[in-house]
Scaffold this motif. Sequence first.
Motif, PDB file in Angstrom:
ATOM      1  N   PHE B 208       1.014  -1.268   9.657  1.00  0.00           N
ATOM      2  CA  PHE B 208       0.353  -2.546   9.535  1.00  0.00           C
ATOM      3  C   PHE B 208      -0.797  -2.457   8.092  1.00  0.00           C
ATOM      4  O   PHE B 208      -1.292  -1.320   7.955  1.00  0.00           O
ATOM      5  CB  PHE B 208      -0.550  -2.600  10.542  1.00  0.00           C
ATOM      6  CG  PHE B 208       0.044  -2.820  11.980  1.00  0.00           C
ATOM      7  CD1 PHE B 208       0.904  -3.927  12.265  1.00  0.00           C
ATOM      8  CD2 PHE B 208       0.201  -1.935  13.155  1.00  0.00           C
ATOM      9  CE1 PHE B 208       1.548  -4.017  13.309  1.00  0.00           C
ATOM     10  CE2 PHE B 208       0.904  -1.943  14.230  1.00  0.00           C
ATOM     11  CZ  PHE B 208       1.779  -3.094  14.114  1.00  0.00           C
ATOM     12  N   HIS B 209      -1.046  -3.608   7.503  1.00  0.00           N
ATOM     13  CA  HIS B 209      -1.823  -3.830   6.554  1.00  0.00           C
ATOM     14  C   HIS B 209      -3.059  -4.520   7.286  1.00  0.00           C
ATOM     15  O   HIS B 209      -2.863  -5.150   8.199  1.00  0.00           O
ATOM     16  CB  HIS B 209      -1.287  -4.664   5.405  1.00  0.00           C
ATOM     17  CG  HIS B 209      -0.462  -3.867   4.719  1.00  0.00           C
ATOM     18  ND1 HIS B 209      -0.613  -3.727   3.255  1.00  0.00           N
ATOM     19  CD2 HIS B 209       0.725  -3.320   4.665  1.00  0.00           C
ATOM     20  CE1 HIS B 209       0.386  -2.823   2.728  1.00  0.00           C
ATOM     21  NE2 HIS B 209       1.145  -2.734   3.731  1.00  0.00           N
ATOM     22  N   ASN B 210      -4.638  -4.197   6.853  1.00  0.00           N
ATOM     23  CA  ASN B 210      -5.595  -4.739   7.561  1.00  0.00           C
ATOM     24  C   ASN B 210      -5.923  -5.947   6.839  1.00  0.00           C
ATOM     25  O   ASN B 210      -7.316  -6.240   7.080  1.00  0.00           O
ATOM     26  CB  ASN B 210      -6.578  -3.790   7.655  1.00  0.00           C
ATOM     27  CG  ASN B 210      -7.544  -3.871   8.776  1.00  0.00           C
ATOM     28  OD1 ASN B 210      -7.318  -4.246   9.560  1.00  0.00           O
ATOM     29  ND2 ASN B 210      -8.744  -3.230   8.352  1.00  0.00           N
ATOM     30  N   THR B 211      -5.131  -6.843   6.395  1.00  0.00           N
ATOM     31  CA  THR B 211      -5.428  -7.955   5.658  1.00  0.00           C
ATOM     32  C   THR B 211      -6.468  -8.793   6.294  1.00  0.00           C
ATOM     33  O   THR B 211      -7.476  -9.437   5.795  1.00  0.00           O
ATOM     34  CB  THR B 211      -4.255  -8.739   5.269  1.00  0.00           C
ATOM     35  OG1 THR B 211      -3.347  -7.867   4.713  1.00  0.00           O
ATOM     36  CG2 THR B 211      -4.604  -9.845   4.119  1.00  0.00           C
ATOM     37  N   ARG B 212      -6.205  -9.055   7.685  1.00  0.00           N
ATOM     38  CA  ARG B 212      -7.014  -9.968   8.443  1.00  0.00           C
ATOM     39  C   ARG B 212      -7.736  -9.237   9.449  1.00  0.00           C
ATOM     40  O   ARG B 212      -8.246  -9.827  10.729  1.00  0.00           O
ATOM     41  CB  ARG B 212      -6.197 -11.173   9.007  1.00  0.00           C
ATOM     42  CG  ARG B 212      -5.760 -12.057   8.076  1.00  0.00           C
ATOM     43  CD  ARG B 212      -4.885 -13.015   8.106  1.00  0.00           C
ATOM     44  NE  ARG B 212      -4.345 -13.937   7.072  1.00  0.00           N
ATOM     45  CZ  ARG B 212      -3.614 -13.341   6.152  1.00  0.00           C
ATOM     46  NH1 ARG B 212      -2.918 -12.298   6.149  1.00  0.00           N
ATOM     47  NH2 ARG B 212      -3.528 -14.189   4.868  1.00  0.00           N
ATOM     48  N   ASP B 231       1.972   4.263  10.573  1.00  0.00           N
ATOM     49  CA  ASP B 231       1.708   4.446   9.166  1.00  0.00           C
ATOM     50  C   ASP B 231       0.066   4.066   8.831  1.00  0.00           C
ATOM     51  O   ASP B 231      -0.386   3.406   9.540  1.00  0.00           O
ATOM     52  CB  ASP B 231       2.362   3.549   8.255  1.00  0.00           C
ATOM     53  CG  ASP B 231       3.907   3.863   8.276  1.00  0.00           C
ATOM     54  OD1 ASP B 231       4.331   5.048   8.972  1.00  0.00           O
ATOM     55  OD2 ASP B 231       4.786   3.479   7.601  1.00  0.00           O
ATOM     56  N   GLY B 232      -0.467   4.667   8.048  1.00  0.00           N
ATOM     57  CA  GLY B 232      -1.744   4.302   7.603  1.00  0.00           C
ATOM     58  C   GLY B 232      -1.686   5.142   5.870  1.00  0.00           C
ATOM     59  O   GLY B 232      -0.994   5.831   5.722  1.00  0.00           O
ATOM     60  N   LEU B 237      -6.210   2.626   0.684  1.00  0.00           N
ATOM     61  CA  LEU B 237      -5.747   2.222  -0.660  1.00  0.00           C
ATOM     62  C   LEU B 237      -4.622   1.171  -0.448  1.00  0.00           C
ATOM     63  O   LEU B 237      -3.966   1.258   0.378  1.00  0.00           O
ATOM     64  CB  LEU B 237      -4.873   3.712  -0.931  1.00  0.00           C
ATOM     65  CG  LEU B 237      -5.588   4.874  -1.553  1.00  0.00           C
ATOM     66  CD1 LEU B 237      -4.687   5.815  -1.821  1.00  0.00           C
ATOM     67  CD2 LEU B 237      -6.437   4.357  -3.003  1.00  0.00           C
ATOM     68  N   GLY B 238      -4.714   0.624  -1.625  1.00  0.00           N
ATOM     69  CA  GLY B 238      -3.485  -0.429  -1.942  1.00  0.00           C
ATOM     70  C   GLY B 238      -3.312  -1.634  -1.468  1.00  0.00           C
ATOM     71  O   GLY B 238      -4.195  -2.299  -1.015  1.00  0.00           O
ATOM     72  N   GLY B 248      -4.797  -3.442   1.604  1.00  0.00           N
ATOM     73  CA  GLY B 248      -4.211  -2.335   1.717  1.00  0.00           C
ATOM     74  C   GLY B 248      -3.822  -2.061   3.307  1.00  0.00           C
ATOM     75  O   GLY B 248      -4.184  -2.722   4.142  1.00  0.00           O
ATOM     76  N   ASN B 249      -2.989  -0.899   3.333  1.00  0.00           N
ATOM     77  CA  ASN B 249      -2.662  -0.477   4.899  1.00  0.00           C
ATOM     78  C   ASN B 249      -4.026  -0.060   5.500  1.00  0.00           C
ATOM     79  O   ASN B 249      -5.040   0.018   4.984  1.00  0.00           O
ATOM     80  CB  ASN B 249      -1.925   0.970   4.577  1.00  0.00           C
ATOM     81  CG  ASN B 249      -0.628   0.722   3.983  1.00  0.00           C
ATOM     82  OD1 ASN B 249      -0.742   0.798   2.546  1.00  0.00           O
ATOM     83  ND2 ASN B 249       0.528   0.620   4.805  1.00  0.00           N
TER      84      ASN B 249
END
Lengths: 316, 316
Positions: B208-212, B231-232, B237-238, B248-249
Motif C-alpha cells: 500500500f501507498h499512503n497517498t490518501r 510491504d513498507g 520513501l518514494g 510513497g509506500n
Amino acid sequence: MDWPAQVTVREVGPRDGLQAEARILSTEEKVRLIDALTEAGFGRIEVTSFVHPGAVPQLADAEAVLARIRRRPGVIYSALVPNRRGAERALACGVDEISLFVSASETHNRHNVRRSIAESLAGFVPVAELAAAAGVRLSGYVVTAFGCPYEGDVPEEQVERIVGAYRDLGVAAVYLGDTTGMANPAQVDRLCRLLKQRFPDLELGLHFHNTRGAALANVVAGLQAGITVYDGAVGGLGGCPYAPGATGNVATEDLVHMLHEMGIATGVDLDRLLAAARLAQELMGRELPGFVLKAGKRSDLVRSVQARQAAREAEG
Amino acid sequence: MDWPAQVTVREVGPRDGLQAEARILSTEEKVRLIDALTEAGFGRIEVTSFVHPGAVPQLADAEAVLARIRRRPGVIYSALVPNRRGAERALACGVDEISLFVSASETHNRHNVRRSIAESLAGFVPVAELAAAAGVRLSGYVVTAFGCPYEGDVPEEQVERIVGAYRDLGVAAVYLGDTTGMANPAQVDRLCRLLKQRFPDLELGLHFHNTRGAALANVVAGLQAGITVYDGAVGGLGGCPYAPGATGNVATEDLVHMLHEMGIATGVDLDRLLAAARLAQELMGRELPGFVLKAGKRSDLVRSVQARQAAREAEG
C-alpha cells in the motif's frame, strides 16, 4: 467484513483543532470556517469551548462566535464545558449540546484541570442539572481513553467506570478520545466491544488523533465493533497543548473520503469539505497535514489524468 | 476481531522508495541503508531493480549494490525484473528472489512498460524458466490492483486473471500493489477474500501507498482477510514516477509500530528500524513522511514524559 451503511462524522476542528494551534484566529475567521463547515453538510459541529479564557486563549471569544455563525436548522452545534460556570455561559449562547470532559488517567486529569477524576465527576452534577433543565443535549469525553502520556496503559475498567459515571449523569453520548495517538486497532476493537456490551443504549463515538499514522486504521476497527460516530478536524488541524507529543485529530476530509470510498454514507459533501479545508489552511497560514488536501480525491486523480491524456492526444 | 500472531513485513524502500526519489543515492549510501535494514531484522528486503538504467537511473548500480551489501543468511534479498535480460543480470548477482511486475490495467501497463498485459505475461515465461533452472524464488506484482489513475476502477476479475497467470508461471507469491493510493478497506477485504478463495495455496502480499492516508486502514482490512505479508518503505520513501499523484509506500516503521502495538510479531527490531529511517532521512536530505519517525514510539512518549516529570520533581 460487514460495514454500516451510514455513520455520523462530527467536525471538531473549530474546537479541538483551533485550541491547539499557535496562531489565534479572529472571531471573523472562525465564523467563516464554521459557516463553511455548515455548508459542507455536517450534522454536528463542535464550535468552541467555555473553559477559562486564560487556559485556552485561542477560544476566548466563544460567545461572539456562537452569536455570529449561521446556524442551519437541525445541525447540532456543541461546545466544550468544564464546569457550572462554563455551562451557564454556553446555555446563554443557545448551544445545542454541552460536552463535558474528564481524563481516564488521574495524572492526566490533574495536569489538565488540576482536579482528581472524582472531583471532576462530582462537578458535572450541577452541569447535568442545568442541561436537563434547559432541555439541551449532554455528552462527555473520556480523554486519554486509549493510553496516557504520563501513566502509559489505561485499564479498560477505568474507562468503563467513567463511561458508567457519564451514563448515570444522563449523557446522550460518550466520546472516547485518543488524545495523544496511542490507540491501536486491536485495542479499539476490544474496548469498544466491551463498552457496547456494558452500555448497549449509550451512543459511543471515537475521537482519534493521527500522531502515529493509525487513526484511520483505528476507525476501521471501530466500524467493525459497531461504532457509528467518528470525530475529525478539518485539514487535520490542531492537537492538544496539554499532552506532550500530541498532533492533530485525523483530518475530517481523509476520514470522509475513506468512508465514501467504502460505500459508507456520511451526509457530508466532500467537495465542500475540501473547500473548507483549503480555507482552514489559508487562515492558519501553514500547510495542514490532511492527505486528500494534497493528493486530491481518488476520483479527481483519474479525471485529471484523463484530461491530461485527452489534451496530449488533441495536440498529437 | 481475530488477528494473526505473526506477519511478514517486506522492506521495499531500497527499490520502490529510491526509484521514485529525485535525489539519486551513491552505491555506498544505498549499501549503508540496506545493511541497516538487514540489522533491523527483516527477513525480506527488495534491494534494487534490473529495469533499464535509462528508465530508472536511481537504480542503475544494481550489480554493485548486490555485490557490496552484507547478506545475512536466511534473509531473502529480492530484485525487480522486467524481462529475460533483467533476469540474467539479477541471477548473475545471486539474488534470492526475482519479482516480476505487470499492471492490472492495460493503459497503465502501456504507460509503464510500453506493452499490453498479454505481451508482458508472455515475456515472463522465459524469466520463469531461468528462475526455476537457477532454483531462485519467483514472485510477481500486480500493479494498480486497487485502481488505475488512467482507467479508474479495475475489475476484480482482471486482477484474478493476472494472479492466475502468475500462478501458472509457478510464482511463490503475488504482491498486490496499490500504486497510487486508491484502495479502501472494504475493497481490500473483498478482493483479498476472493483471491484467497480462488488461490488458497498462493502467498498473497499487500503493498500500500499512503497517498490518501488510508494505508494502515487497508492493512487492518488485509489482516482480517487473512493476509500475512505486507510491504513498507523505510521512512515512507518514494512513490511511483509513472503514476501521477503517487506518494510513497506506507512507512515501514509506522506499519511495524502498529503491528507490535496490536500484539502481532514481525521479527523486526523497531528501534533499529527507526535508526535506519533516520539514516534514510539523512541520506535523502529531506524530511520523510513517516509518523513514528517524528512522534516516536508510543512507549517512548510515556518514558520521556515520566523522565521530564521526575526531573521537575527533583528540582522542586
